[in-house]
Scaffold this active site. Structure first.
Site, PDB file in Angstrom:
ATOM      1  N   GLU A   1       9.173  51.773   4.723  1.00 18.22           N
ATOM      2  CA  GLU A   1      10.342  51.580   3.843  1.00 18.22           C
ATOM      3  C   GLU A   1       9.976  51.866   2.390  1.00 18.22           C
ATOM      4  O   GLU A   1      10.759  52.451   1.633  1.00 18.22           O
ATOM      5  CB  GLU A   1      10.895  50.146   3.964  1.00 18.22           C
TER       6      GLU A   1
ATOM      7  N   ASP B   1      13.947  57.636  15.642  1.00 18.37           N
ATOM      8  CA  ASP B   1      14.698  58.694  14.954  1.00 18.37           C
ATOM      9  C   ASP B   1      13.905  59.684  14.101  1.00 18.37           C
ATOM     10  O   ASP B   1      13.793  60.876  14.414  1.00 18.37           O
ATOM     11  CB  ASP B   1      15.836  58.069  14.125  1.00 18.37           C
TER      12      ASP B   1
ATOM     13  N   GLU C   1      23.971  58.209   8.203  1.00 20.60           N
ATOM     14  CA  GLU C   1      23.609  59.303   9.116  1.00 20.60           C
ATOM     15  C   GLU C   1      24.743  60.272   9.425  1.00 20.60           C
ATOM     16  O   GLU C   1      24.526  61.495   9.497  1.00 20.60           O
ATOM     17  CB  GLU C   1      23.020  58.745  10.416  1.00 20.60           C
TER      18      GLU C   1
ATOM     19  N   THR D   1      13.705  61.316   4.739  1.00 20.80           N
ATOM     20  CA  THR D   1      14.631  60.595   5.614  1.00 20.80           C
ATOM     21  C   THR D   1      15.479  59.577   4.841  1.00 20.80           C
ATOM     22  O   THR D   1      16.370  58.961   5.407  1.00 20.80           O
ATOM     23  CB  THR D   1      13.882  59.935   6.792  1.00 20.80           C
TER      24      THR D   1
ATOM     25  N   ARG E   1      11.756  55.043   0.490  1.00 17.73           N
ATOM     26  CA  ARG E   1      12.748  54.684  -0.539  1.00 17.73           C
ATOM     27  C   ARG E   1      12.165  54.751  -1.940  1.00 17.73           C
ATOM     28  O   ARG E   1      12.736  55.367  -2.842  1.00 17.73           O
ATOM     29  CB  ARG E   1      13.292  53.269  -0.298  1.00 17.73           C
TER      30      ARG E   1
HETATM   31  C1  DMJ Z   1      17.371  54.756   5.923  1.00 23.25           C
HETATM   32  O1  DMJ Z   1      16.482  53.888   5.324  1.00 23.25           O
HETATM   33  C2  DMJ Z   1      16.696  55.971   6.433  1.00 23.25           C
HETATM   34  O2  DMJ Z   1      17.646  56.966   6.630  1.00 23.25           O
HETATM   35  C3  DMJ Z   1      15.948  55.735   7.709  1.00 23.25           C
HETATM   36  O3  DMJ Z   1      15.401  56.906   8.231  1.00 23.25           O
HETATM   37  C4  DMJ Z   1      16.857  55.139   8.742  1.00 23.25           C
HETATM   38  N1  DMJ Z   1      17.592  54.026   8.257  1.00 23.25           N
HETATM   39  C5  DMJ Z   1      18.150  54.009   6.946  1.00 23.25           C
HETATM   40  C6  DMJ Z   1      19.608  54.371   6.847  1.00 23.25           C
HETATM   41  O4  DMJ Z   1      20.399  54.025   7.875  1.00 23.25           O
END
Ligand code: DMJ
Length: 630
Positions: A218, A362, A529, A616, A222
């Site tokens: 995370e 994912d 998403e 992501t 982020r």
């Molecule tokens: C985000 O932190 C990122 O996209 C991660 O890959 C999956 N979950 C959240 C958003 O839903």
């Protein structure tokens, strides 16, 4: 900074030859709305050009006032003047003259309105203006989200908009600030850029030095990702606007290095190539998550960020540590390219048999493709594309099914491995997949360009088709509910699986009986998403329906998640109206959801897909060798 000055965009390249090229009126207006260093341009305008501009906009204004009585989605403007004012049927002249565009000295052929195609031209013009206005509405939403956060939660990770306070759900690094910063840069929300930049410059390093435990994944996607994109997007050397707000870009880079140096403990403390999931930043030290396992998606979704940091810092250690993970996973046994969702940092082996593309699985698949793209498809990294392609074949073979009665294509799960029963469960998280599939098929080109150049092989075409089918399903997960917002998890009605009385509540949806929503899965966390995939599919197919779907979703967010005093809130139940607010604004609402919506409604040359990959968490990172790396 404004989007006009984003680096390496096709728009910038085209501008040199603007006089001789067709330029859509949409681009012209977009530039008008986004140009921030207008005065300089205006100074250099000749009087002749100025008069011509006057005439152009006069014609446009007359066309609009005669043909566009509707104000659907048009921005009314804001007190602070941040937004463009678009009133019924036209753009306010004040704004036009305040921000003259970099125009070629003639109207593009599609706007001239001559030779009998006036009706078509009007429609095109109205459509262009509609999307510009809708894009400004997204910017307005972003500023509303930021204002709530700033008022009640500045310095905390997240805003609780209903109770009007902050909460540190991610270790306490002011995650909303860093996650949202590059979105503000892309939108040209200068005030937010300087407020966020100032906070980062004055507080973030201390926080990093003193913080105890954070999650490696995370924090990387982020915070590290946010800092690196902010660094790139604010660097003059990268072609950025020299008038950008906030601290010098090096502040973002030095902060990113400090953070990454500490996060490296996750890799170096582990006895295998698989990093520990939890890092104590102030020590720095690291340990496995409580049950001893790491999520597969988490350990394999760090490489875009660490690779880019190695490129810009000149220190290979970040790449070396992070790429060992993927090199190691390459050697592990898989099921038609698919992998279990847990992996042990102690043994380096997968743990359990649960296979899915939702939570914990994912972004493993996403980064196989994107790291290969980041490395500019260089031959040393072909193994990543091979793994990606095999996995997508596996998805099509083992996980894709159609619902009954109306045949929605969905991706299910194999909770006990390939030899056991199939579960028709699809997390909203899986909705990243259509976008990734489309990107993987054309490598960021439009479908038309890729077809023209004969670049799509059988796998690409299959993946592109699946992308379009899945994007529709993801959209229907929204429109089947009473609020128009998707649940966290949906089940699909199949021959083997059905459950009555669990529809989404929108009786007019033709997919009422295809989609099943269990009571425990009805929440919505403002996730990105689906709009992420709509963005990729729109850029790649250029089909306007993806924009319309995105707009419907945005309107539902506005209607049900907006908190008047500032911010947006996740919801408890998307099937009940009005839905109860959960009192949390996730950082990815600013970092991803609103960014993808803004880009979806805007000019495709901003952050072009053949020059950038999005991590992501939607932070754009330059593709090596195409955009400057500085
Ligand atoms: C985000 O932190 C990122 O996209 C991660 O890959 C999956 N979950 C959240 C958003 O839903």
């Amino acid at each position: 900074m404004s989007s006009k000055s984003l680096p390496y965009s096709k728009k910038d390249v085209h501008y040199d030859n603007a006089k001789f090229r067709h330029r859509s009126f949409f681009k012209v207006i977009t530039q008008n709305l986004h140009t921030s260093n207008v005065k300089n341009h205006c100074m250099s305008c000749s009087t002749g050009k100025f008069l011509l501009l006057l005439m152009i906009f006069g014609v446009a204004y007359l066309m609009l006032t005669h043909t566009s009585p509707t104000t659907d989605g048009l921005v009314k403007g804001s007190k602070n003047g941040t937004y463009e004012h678009i009133t019924s049927g036209g753009i306010r002249f004040g704004n036009i003259f305040r921000k003259p565009p970099r125009l070629p000295p003639q109207l593009p052929p599609d706007v001239k309105g001559s030779r009998g195609n006036t009706g078509l031209d009007h429609r095109k013009l109205n459509s262009d203006l509609k999307w510009i206005a809708r894009q400004q509405n997204v910017k307005k939403a972003f500023i509303h989200a930021w204002s709530g956060y700033k008022k009640y939660a500045m310095g905390y990770d997240e805003l609780m908009p209903v109770s009007k306070r902050g909460v540190d759900g991610l270790g306490g690094l002011g995650a909303t600030i860093v996650d949202g910063l590059d979105t503000a840069m892309i939108m040209g929300a200068d005030k937010v850029v300087s407020e966020a930049g100032f906070w980062i410059e004055t507080h973030l390093s201390n926080k990093i030095n003193q913080t105890s435990q954070v999650n490696l994944f995370e924090t990387t996607i982020r915070v590290l990702g946010g800092l690196l994109s902010a660094y790139h997007l604010s660097s003059v050397e990268n072609g950025m606007d020299s008038t950008h707000k906030g601290p010098k870009p090096v502040v973002y880079l030095e902060t990113a290095k400090n953070l990454a140096d500490r996060l490296l403990a996750g890799f170096t403390s582990s006895p295998t190539a698989i990093p520990f999931g939890d890092v104590v930043l102030r020590d720095p030290s690291a340990h496995p998550a409580p049950d001893g396992r790491s999520s597969t998606s988490e350990v394999s979704s760090l490489q875009l960020e660490f690779n880019y940091l190695s490129s810009v810092s000149g220190d290979p250690k970040y790449t070396v540590e992070s790429m060992r993970v993927l090199e190691h996973i390459k050697t592990l046994p898989k099921v038609e390219g698919l992998v279990p969702i847990f992996i042990s940092p102690r043994t380096g082996e997968f743990s359990g048999e649960n296979i899915r593309l939702g939570s914990r699985g994912d972004s493993y698949y996403e980064y196989l493709l994107k790291v290969w793209l980041q490395k500019n498809r260089e031959s040393n990294f072909t193994y990543l594309h091979d793994m990606y392609e095999e996995a997508m074949k596996g998805v099509r073979h083992l996980l894709v099914r159609k619902s009954i009665p109306n045949g929605l294509v969905f991706v299910g799960e194999l909770p006990f491995g390939a030899d056991s029963s199939f579960s028709p469960k699809m997390d909203h998280l899986v909705c990243f997949l259509p976008g990734t599939l489309a990107l993987g098929a054309t490598k960021g080109l439009t479908k038309e360009e890729a077809m023209k150049n004969n670049m799509l092989n059988f796998e690409d075409l299959e993946n592109l088709k699946l992308a379009e089918d899945l994007a529709k399903t993801c959209f229907e997960m929204y429109s089947v509910t009473s609020t128009g917002l998707a649940p966290e998890i949906a089940y699909f009605h199949t021959k083997e699986f059905s459950e009555g009385g669990l529809d989404g509540g929108n009786k007019s949806s033709e997919y009422m009986n295809d989609i099943i929503i269990k009571p425990a899965d009805r929440h919505n966390l403002l996730r990105p998403e689906t709009v992420e995939s709509l963005f990729f599919l729109y850029r790649i197919t250029e089909d306007p329906k993806y924009r319309e779907w995105g707009w419907q979703i945005f309107e539902a967010f506005e209607k049900y998640t907006r908190v008047d005093t500032g911010g947006y809130s996740s919801l408890d139940d998307v099937t009940s109206v009005p839905p109860h607010k959960r009192d949390k604004m996730e950082t990815f609402f600013l970092g991803e959801t609103l960014k993808y919506l803004y880009l979806l409604f805007g000019d495709s040359s901003v952050i072009p897909l053949d020059k950038f990959v999005f991590n992501t968490e939607a932070h754009p990172i330059p593709i090596e060798g195409t955009a400057k790396m500085g």
